[in-house]
Motif scaffolding. Structure first.
Motif, PDB file in Angstrom:
ATOM      1  N   THR A 258      -6.046 -26.330  30.698  1.00 14.20           N
ATOM      2  CA  THR A 258      -7.179 -26.004  31.562  1.00 14.20           C
ATOM      3  C   THR A 258      -6.723 -25.213  32.778  1.00 14.20           C
ATOM      4  O   THR A 258      -5.531 -25.223  33.136  1.00 14.20           O
ATOM      5  CB  THR A 258      -7.887 -27.279  32.062  1.00 14.20           C
ATOM      6  OG1 THR A 258      -7.030 -27.952  32.992  1.00 14.20           O
ATOM      7  CG2 THR A 258      -8.249 -28.199  30.928  1.00 14.20           C
TER       8      THR A 258
ATOM      9  N   LEU B  62      -9.601 -28.766  37.584  1.00 12.50           N
ATOM     10  CA  LEU B  62     -10.740 -29.192  36.779  1.00 12.50           C
ATOM     11  C   LEU B  62     -10.737 -30.706  36.658  1.00 12.50           C
ATOM     12  O   LEU B  62      -9.703 -31.322  36.376  1.00 12.50           O
ATOM     13  CB  LEU B  62     -10.671 -28.549  35.404  1.00 12.50           C
ATOM     14  CG  LEU B  62     -11.980 -28.335  34.658  1.00 12.50           C
ATOM     15  CD1 LEU B  62     -12.899 -27.399  35.423  1.00 12.50           C
ATOM     16  CD2 LEU B  62     -11.702 -27.765  33.275  1.00 12.50           C
ATOM     17  N   ASP B  63     -11.867 -31.313  36.903  1.00 14.29           N
ATOM     18  CA  ASP B  63     -11.996 -32.775  36.808  1.00 14.29           C
ATOM     19  C   ASP B  63     -12.384 -33.125  35.371  1.00 14.29           C
ATOM     20  O   ASP B  63     -13.491 -32.813  34.920  1.00 14.29           O
ATOM     21  CB  ASP B  63     -13.071 -33.243  37.792  1.00 14.29           C
ATOM     22  CG  ASP B  63     -13.191 -34.759  37.851  1.00 14.29           C
ATOM     23  OD1 ASP B  63     -12.498 -35.449  37.078  1.00 14.29           O
ATOM     24  OD2 ASP B  63     -13.986 -35.256  38.676  1.00 14.29           O
TER      25      ASP B  63
ATOM     26  N   LEU C 211     -14.518 -19.723  35.394  1.00  8.08           N
ATOM     27  CA  LEU C 211     -13.293 -20.449  35.730  1.00  8.08           C
ATOM     28  C   LEU C 211     -12.177 -20.243  34.715  1.00  8.08           C
ATOM     29  O   LEU C 211     -11.090 -20.791  34.888  1.00  8.08           O
ATOM     30  CB  LEU C 211     -13.594 -21.953  35.834  1.00  8.08           C
ATOM     31  CG  LEU C 211     -14.632 -22.369  36.882  1.00  8.08           C
ATOM     32  CD1 LEU C 211     -14.954 -23.853  36.734  1.00  8.08           C
ATOM     33  CD2 LEU C 211     -14.112 -22.077  38.274  1.00  8.08           C
TER      34      LEU C 211
ATOM     35  N   GLY D 257     -22.078 -25.921  36.877  1.00  9.96           N
ATOM     36  CA  GLY D 257     -20.888 -25.121  37.103  1.00  9.96           C
ATOM     37  C   GLY D 257     -19.677 -25.605  36.355  1.00  9.96           C
ATOM     38  O   GLY D 257     -18.622 -24.961  36.377  1.00  9.96           O
ATOM     39  N   TRP D 258     -19.776 -26.757  35.727  1.00  9.55           N
ATOM     40  CA  TRP D 258     -18.713 -27.282  34.859  1.00  9.55           C
ATOM     41  C   TRP D 258     -17.381 -27.458  35.591  1.00  9.55           C
ATOM     42  O   TRP D 258     -16.325 -27.235  35.031  1.00  9.55           O
ATOM     43  CB  TRP D 258     -18.514 -26.377  33.643  1.00  9.55           C
ATOM     44  CG  TRP D 258     -19.551 -26.552  32.571  1.00  9.55           C
ATOM     45  CD1 TRP D 258     -20.864 -26.827  32.743  1.00  9.55           C
ATOM     46  CD2 TRP D 258     -19.339 -26.448  31.162  1.00  9.55           C
ATOM     47  NE1 TRP D 258     -21.517 -26.892  31.532  1.00  9.55           N
ATOM     48  CE2 TRP D 258     -20.597 -26.659  30.534  1.00  9.55           C
ATOM     49  CE3 TRP D 258     -18.241 -26.168  30.361  1.00  9.55           C
ATOM     50  CZ2 TRP D 258     -20.774 -26.621  29.157  1.00  9.55           C
ATOM     51  CZ3 TRP D 258     -18.411 -26.127  28.989  1.00  9.55           C
ATOM     52  CH2 TRP D 258     -19.653 -26.357  28.390  1.00  9.55           C
ATOM     53  N   THR D 259     -17.436 -27.903  36.832  1.00 12.71           N
ATOM     54  CA  THR D 259     -16.171 -28.283  37.467  1.00 12.71           C
ATOM     55  C   THR D 259     -15.742 -29.672  37.010  1.00 12.71           C
ATOM     56  O   THR D 259     -14.588 -30.059  37.200  1.00 12.71           O
ATOM     57  CB  THR D 259     -16.299 -28.252  38.997  1.00 12.71           C
ATOM     58  OG1 THR D 259     -17.359 -29.140  39.402  1.00 12.71           O
ATOM     59  CG2 THR D 259     -16.577 -26.839  39.485  1.00 12.71           C
ATOM     60  N   LYS D 260     -16.639 -30.422  36.443  1.00 12.36           N
ATOM     61  CA  LYS D 260     -16.338 -31.695  35.793  1.00 12.36           C
ATOM     62  C   LYS D 260     -16.679 -31.548  34.311  1.00 12.36           C
ATOM     63  O   LYS D 260     -17.786 -31.139  33.971  1.00 12.36           O
ATOM     64  CB  LYS D 260     -17.151 -32.833  36.392  1.00 12.36           C
ATOM     65  CG  LYS D 260     -16.872 -33.097  37.867  1.00 12.36           C
ATOM     66  CD  LYS D 260     -17.727 -34.243  38.384  1.00 12.36           C
ATOM     67  CE  LYS D 260     -17.445 -34.500  39.861  1.00 12.36           C
ATOM     68  NZ  LYS D 260     -18.283 -35.630  40.399  1.00 12.36           N
TER      69      LYS D 260
ATOM     70  N   LEU E  80     -15.242 -21.421  30.153  1.00 11.02           N
ATOM     71  CA  LEU E  80     -15.760 -22.058  31.356  1.00 11.02           C
ATOM     72  C   LEU E  80     -16.505 -21.011  32.179  1.00 11.02           C
ATOM     73  O   LEU E  80     -16.099 -19.841  32.225  1.00 11.02           O
ATOM     74  CB  LEU E  80     -14.624 -22.651  32.180  1.00 11.02           C
ATOM     75  CG  LEU E  80     -13.910 -23.857  31.577  1.00 11.02           C
ATOM     76  CD1 LEU E  80     -12.668 -24.190  32.387  1.00 11.02           C
ATOM     77  CD2 LEU E  80     -14.833 -25.054  31.503  1.00 11.02           C
TER      78      LEU E  80
END
Length: 971
Positions: free
Chosen positions: A947, A951-952, A925, A900-903, A922
């Protein structure tokens, strides 16, 4: 909800043949819409076999269905309320194109149409307004020629349309259809072969107007005199109409050429469908070596005697479904007569002037394996070589058969366009450029008595599109269209084995037409024939049609060449996104499963879409009825397996989950992934290695990859596929994941025990079925071993040296597809500098030749070209679009760190560049905007990152640089 719930419509068709060949059939239904009581939206649900175009009150609404398995047939739903007139009669009209043959994106079913129009109120109550039944009317669309030839073995039929032979008002309300027949109800929803209907899972494809940029050339031309296309495969082997597998056969094709005087003529086999072309004239045999020209366009000069001349062609070979393009050029009048013309009882209406002897044997080739050897010992085959005239055929009545007209085109537009006996190129007057300008003014196409007028139109880039035209012409004027991908220095690359043509026959006056067959091309040849006065082109344009995506991704840098390469990678990927990923928009338009893995990665970085990826991945297990190993292109009538392509599919399933974070998809796809890998495990031999008879392909290069044996690169990718599958199953089936990991470890051990050469310090390419160990060492095998984490310690260090400095004696990378894996290996090794230089060199050669899309292959060696400028076959191939991924992932340095590419990691790599900037989408997102400037003198890298909130980020400076960071968080 139960499968097929909510349908009250019935499947309908005509009362004729169940699955007619190349039939274009119209259906109509007038229906009233009360001015009161219709408060909610009005929706129309539709599907058909094979394809449809829908009209409501004369307005085009949509095309479909998307490619799908017949047992999971997709249907479309349209909101049509804005097109309807309350209190009046409205009309739904549908043109159905039924192929009657399988292709590489369609399995043969039967002719059928299903439509349901319904409305609903605010409380959800549904009213059926109209539904397909026997009150619908139907007619064969006589404007389209059902005898047009196949485009290719991968695709259905070309488009030949006579505008004077049909009333184009048939889609409108008020059209008089009293002469039409009532449709026949053929069954309810759920009938065979469409046992389950599923709603379309992607939006409609785009239809974007695109105008040309210039008239490239103008010529006066004279084409060859006569030509046809024959479907010899379906004629010789009628059962081949039910599949798209290769067929091998042998026999003869015969005809009579009748002249009123002795004459010199040229026969041409313009595109031979991979069949040889030796022939005899009046009993004198001309071997294949007597033909001249560049294969597959070959010619033979012959002397015709006055009266009847008996011509016979020997045919022996393997054919997939391409047409056999055959023509004759002769200055004196002649006609083609059936050798059976004087035989009593011969049906000359349904039969063509051609007859065949044989086939004396034929076999089907399933998954690249002949069902048995072809028996080439039939005595009549050799005995028939003594035939000198039509009268001699009586001795072979047992194997003699006329060719049905449906297998013979009325003309061959392709050979008319590429076989000219005279061509004079002329300057292009400025006034003719009005044909390409979007201002509505007309360009008068000059007429040359006794000759045709050829224009070549440049659209500036390759596109995948529907041709549109607005022309004023005299009745009977013929407009032949031929799409090309590549021209250079006055030479054009003809699309052999792709009949990329269309014919439009004009009615009197001004008229418009929008083609119904999607084609890929950059250049469009337009040949005006039979014109008694200049045709006036008011508009010649196209509707660019591809998957609906926004171009979110961006890349720019201090290297203009890399910028151009990124742009052609983006454009290529978009053209190869239809209702699935496809290999190319011209030659095949097929969803090749292995190609799509790399295409999906490029798509994530350029467009950020995952719907098309999910659709592709879900389609693959439907091929299990053909093979539990899953087919390499789906849905398709060709039973074919490339093991690596299935392994890439399993890897792509994990990569989709890693990008999207869609756990539901992972859970849904896991049983299918596990099933096929379990079936591959059954192919492990006593050494624990994958030993399989299959199309054991990885690269178009002279690596040792036999179709029977232990192929090292397949064993290596099998390990990676097993590990990928285990990661998919980690949460839902831990025991299953552990089992696959154990299998991967065992296979890795077997590879290292049996496929490593201590003497050479590298992995061998294969072990042949007879036990012989390959003497070939290739970069392909070493690259894949490194990517799949097979080697350890000193072996791994050796692979790293090979990847950084490929040994000259190893087989080198042979295609942009294989370069994708090589570039992955270089990125893993941290040698971005080598990767960039390789991209510049290989793709720079495409840019040098004015490429607007990425080629299927790097430039062919001269000895493998029919012409010095014949650099590759397909000039648009998305398996080659890797730079669209690598420049975003490793130069901008953006890579997801979790599902999910939160990081997200941002690790720029200058690799000699002064600056770079761009955007990476993303998943759901938004996007990441990155720009950096590298100052070598100060050792500082200024990085700006923008960003979405929350987002981490894990941000790292490249080696040797101090980071100056500006982070902007939106919202």
């Amino acid at each position: 909800m139960k499968p097929n719930a909510g349908w009250e419509a019935s499947w309908i068709w005509s009362g004729g043949e169940e699955s007619p060949r190349n039939e274009w059939r119209c259906f109509r239904k007038p229906f009233p819409l009360p001015s009161e009581g219709t408060t909610g939206p009005v929706r129309l649900k539709i599907t058909a076999d094979s394809r449809y175009v829908l009209y409501v009150n004369g307005a085009a609404v949509g095309r479909g269905p998307v490619r799908s398995w017949p047992f999971e047939l997709a249907y479309d739903e349209y909101e049509i309320g804005h097109l309807l007139r309350l209190g009046e009669v409205n009309t739904a009209a549908v043109l159905v194109m039924h192929y009657g043959v399988p292709t590489f994106q369609y399995l043969r079913g039967r002719g059928g149409l299903l439509v349901q129009i319904e409305s609903s109120d605010s409380e959800g109550s549904r009213t059926i307004i109209a539904a397909t039944d026997n009150t619908w009317t139907t007619s064969l669309h006589t404007g389209f020629d059902s005898r047009s030839p196949r485009i290719s073995c991968q695709l259905p039929f070309t488009e030949v349309y006579d505008a004077a032979d049909w009333n184009e008002g048939w889609t409108a309300t008020g059209f008089d259809d009293t002469a039409w027949d009532n449709a026949s109800v053929i069954g309810p929803v759920g009938m065979e072969p469409w046992t389950r209907l599923i709603e379309r899972d992607i939006p409609p494809l785009t239809e974007e107007p695109v105008y040309p940029v210039r008239v490239e050339s103008l010529s006066r031309v004279k084409p060859r005199t006569w030509g046809v296309v024959l479907d010899l495969r379906n004629h010789f082997v009628p059962s081949s109409e039910h599949h798209a597998n290769n067929v091998r056969f042998y026999g003869y094709l015969a005809m009579v050429i009748r002249t009123s005087t002795a004459a010199r003529a040229t026969i041409g086999i313009v595109d031979n469908g991979r069949l040889p072309g030796s022939c005899s004239l009046n009993g004198v045999w001309y071997p294949d070596s007597d033909f001249y020209g560049e294969k597959p366009k070959r010619f033979l000069d012959i002397e015709l005697q006055r009266g009847d001349n008996f011509l016979m062609l020997a045919l022996k070979g393997t054919i997939h479904g391409h047409g056999f393009h055959f023509g004759i050029d002769c200055k004196e009048p002649f006609e083609i007569i059936s050798p059976l013309a004087d035989v009593a009882g011969t049906n000359t209406e349904s039969h063509s002037p051609f007859v065949t002897l044989g086939p004396y044997d034929f076999i089907e080739i399933i998954d690249h394996q002949p069902v048995r050897p072809l028996d080439e010992s039939h005595p009549d085959y050799d005995r028939a070589k003594s035939i000198r005239s039509a009268a001699d055929l009586s001795e072979f009545s047992g194997s003699l058969r006329p060719v049905d007209n449906r297998y013979v085109s009325r003309d061959d537009v392709f050979s008319r366009c590429i076989w000219t006996t005279q061509a004079v190129r002329l300057p292009v007057p400025y006034s003719l450029q009005q044909a390409v300008v979007a201002n509505g003014a007309a360009a008068a196409v000059p007429v040359y008595p006794g000759e045709d007028t050829e224009l070549i139109i440049d659209f500036g880039k390759e596109y995948t599109s529907y041709i549109e035209l607005d022309v004023a012409a005299s009745a009977g004027t013929i407009l032949d269209f031929y799409g090309l991908e590549f021209m250079e220095n006055g030479w054009r690359q003809d699309t052999f084995e792709l009949d990329n043509t269309m014919r439009y026959v004009c009615r009197e006056g001004r008229q418009t037409y929008s083609s119904l067959v999607r084609r890929g091309f950059r250049y469009l040849m337009v040949v005006v024939r039979n014109a008694v006065s200049p045709a006036r082109l008011h508009r010649l344009s196209m509707l660019q049609s591809s998957f609906a995506v926004a171009e979110i991704g961006r890349f720019r840098s201090s290297d203009a060449l890399l910028n151009d390469i990124w742009e052609i990678s983006k454009h290529t990927t978009r053209l190869c996104m239809e209702d699935t990923f496809v290999d190319c928009p011209a030659f095949e338009q097929a969803f090749w499963v292995g190609d799509a893995r790399n295409e999906a990665l490029v798509n994530y970085y350029v467009f950020g879409d995952d719907a098309i990826v999910k659709r592709c991945l879900r389609l693959v297990p439907g091929s299990q009825f053909q093979t539990p190993l899953y087919a390499d292109q789906v849905p398709s009538g060709w039973n074919s397996v490339i093991p690596n392509w299935t392994f890439f599919w399993a890897i792509a399933c994990l990569e989709l989950y890693e990008f999207s974070g869609d756990r539901g998809f992972a859970e849904q796809i896991w049983p299918s992934v596990r099933s096929t890998l379990d079936h591959f495990a059954e192919k492990l031999d006593e050494r624990g290695l994958l030993h399989i008879k299959a199309w054991n392909l990885l690269d178009w290069a002279p690596i040792d990859q036999p179709r029977d044996g232990v192929v090292t690169h397949q064993n290596l990718f099998f390990v990676k596929a097993l590990r990928s599958a285990a990661r998919i199953a980690e949460e839902t089936d831990p025991a299953g994941a552990d089992r696959l990991l154990a299998r991967a470890d065992a296979l890795k051990a077997a590879i290292n025990a049996h496929l490593w050469s201590e003497e050479r310090g590298a992995y061998v390419d294969c072990i042949h079925a007879d036990g012989r160990v390959s003497s070939v060492f290739s970069m392909q095998t070493q690259v894949v071993a490194y990517l799949c984490d097979i080697a350890e310690d000193e072996r791994k260090r050796r692979l790293e040296r090979y990847i950084a400095e490929p040994p000259a004696e190893f087989v080198q990378i042979g295609s942009p597809f294989m370069s994708f894996f090589y570039h992955e290996a270089l990125a893993k090794l941290g040698r971005i500098d080598i990767m960039l230089e390789d991209i510049r060199t290989q793709y720079g050669s495409m840019i040098e030749h004015d490429a607007t899309t990425c080629w299927e292959m790097y430039p062919r060696p001269l000895e493998r070209r029919n012409h010095p400028s014949e650099l590759t076959r397909s000039h648009c191939h998305a398996w080659s679009a890797g730079p669209g991924y690598f420049l975003g992932a490793y130069i901008l340095g953006v890579r997801g760190l979790n599902p999910g590419w939160t990081k997200v990691a941002i690790e720029p790599n200058p690799a000699g560049l002064a600056w770079a900037k761009g955007t990476v989408p993303l998943p759901g997102l938004g996007r990441i905007d990155v720009s950096w400037h590298a100052d070598r003198a100060s050792g500082k890298l200024r990085l700006r990152v923008e960003t979405p909130p929350g987002l981490d980020l894990s941000i790292a400076a490249p080696d040797g640089y101090e980071l100056e960071l500006e982070r902007v968080e939106l919202g």
